[in-house]
Write a protein that holds these residues in place. Sequence first.
Motif, mmCIF file in Angstrom:
data_model
loop_
_atom_site.group_PDB
_atom_site.id
_atom_site.type_symbol
_atom_site.label_atom_id
_atom_site.label_comp_id
_atom_site.label_asym_id
_atom_site.label_seq_id
_atom_site.Cartn_x
_atom_site.Cartn_y
_atom_site.Cartn_z
ATOM 1 N N ASN A 50 0.809 -1.219 0.000
ATOM 2 C CA ASN A 50 0.000 0.000 0.000
ATOM 3 C C ASN A 50 0.843 1.272 0.000
ATOM 4 N N GLY A 51 2.176 1.114 -0.073
ATOM 5 C CA GLY A 51 3.044 2.272 -0.220
ATOM 6 C C GLY A 51 3.861 2.669 0.984
ATOM 7 N N LYS A 52 3.685 1.972 2.107
ATOM 8 C CA LYS A 52 4.500 2.283 3.284
ATOM 9 C C LYS A 52 5.847 1.578 3.121
ATOM 10 N N PRO A 53 6.958 2.320 3.176
ATOM 11 C CA PRO A 53 8.260 1.690 2.906
ATOM 12 C C PRO A 53 8.744 0.804 4.047
ATOM 13 N N PRO A 54 9.519 -0.226 3.702
ATOM 14 C CA PRO A 54 10.144 -1.064 4.724
ATOM 15 C C PRO A 54 11.175 -0.247 5.510
ATOM 16 N N ALA A 55 11.538 -0.733 6.674
ATOM 17 C CA ALA A 55 12.554 -0.068 7.494
ATOM 18 C C ALA A 55 13.903 -0.091 6.779
ATOM 19 N N THR A 56 14.609 1.014 6.851
ATOM 20 C CA THR A 56 15.914 1.128 6.205
ATOM 21 C C THR A 56 16.890 0.082 6.742
ATOM 22 N N ASP A 57 16.890 -0.140 8.048
ATOM 23 C CA ASP A 57 17.801 -1.130 8.639
ATOM 24 C C ASP A 57 17.572 -2.517 8.050
ATOM 25 N N PHE A 58 16.324 -2.886 7.884
ATOM 26 C CA PHE A 58 16.009 -4.193 7.301
ATOM 27 C C PHE A 58 16.538 -4.285 5.873
ATOM 28 N N LEU A 59 16.329 -3.242 5.086
ATOM 29 C CA LEU A 59 16.788 -3.248 3.694
ATOM 30 C C LEU A 59 18.309 -3.306 3.617
#
Length: 105
Positions: A50-59
């Motif tokens: 739905n457009g909410k980005p994943p956490a930067t740390d996870f990526l």
Amino acid sequence: MSDQIRKIMDEELRAQETPSLRKFAEYLMESMTQEGDTKFSHNTIANWKNGKPPATDFLEDMLSVYPASDRRFYFALRMLAAKSPLIWGDDGIVWSLKARFPKVE
């Protein structure tokens, strides 16, 4: 940014053999550590869809776990680029600049 996140998620889900939010979560976590808050549910994937980005740390963790030849590495790079294009470049193009710099001795 949320349109880019949705587009990336749509492409990734379509690329799956069986496009399921739960299976996609399992696919992303396959080689990741199962400790702490790195686990996520199909609801989390639905939020990304739905457009909410994943956490930067996870990526960033995904970049360290999966080889550059793995689709999950490219997924993480594209998501990071959507979140912070000035840092990661369009679709993570910053990573291709490595070949343009002279070798440091």
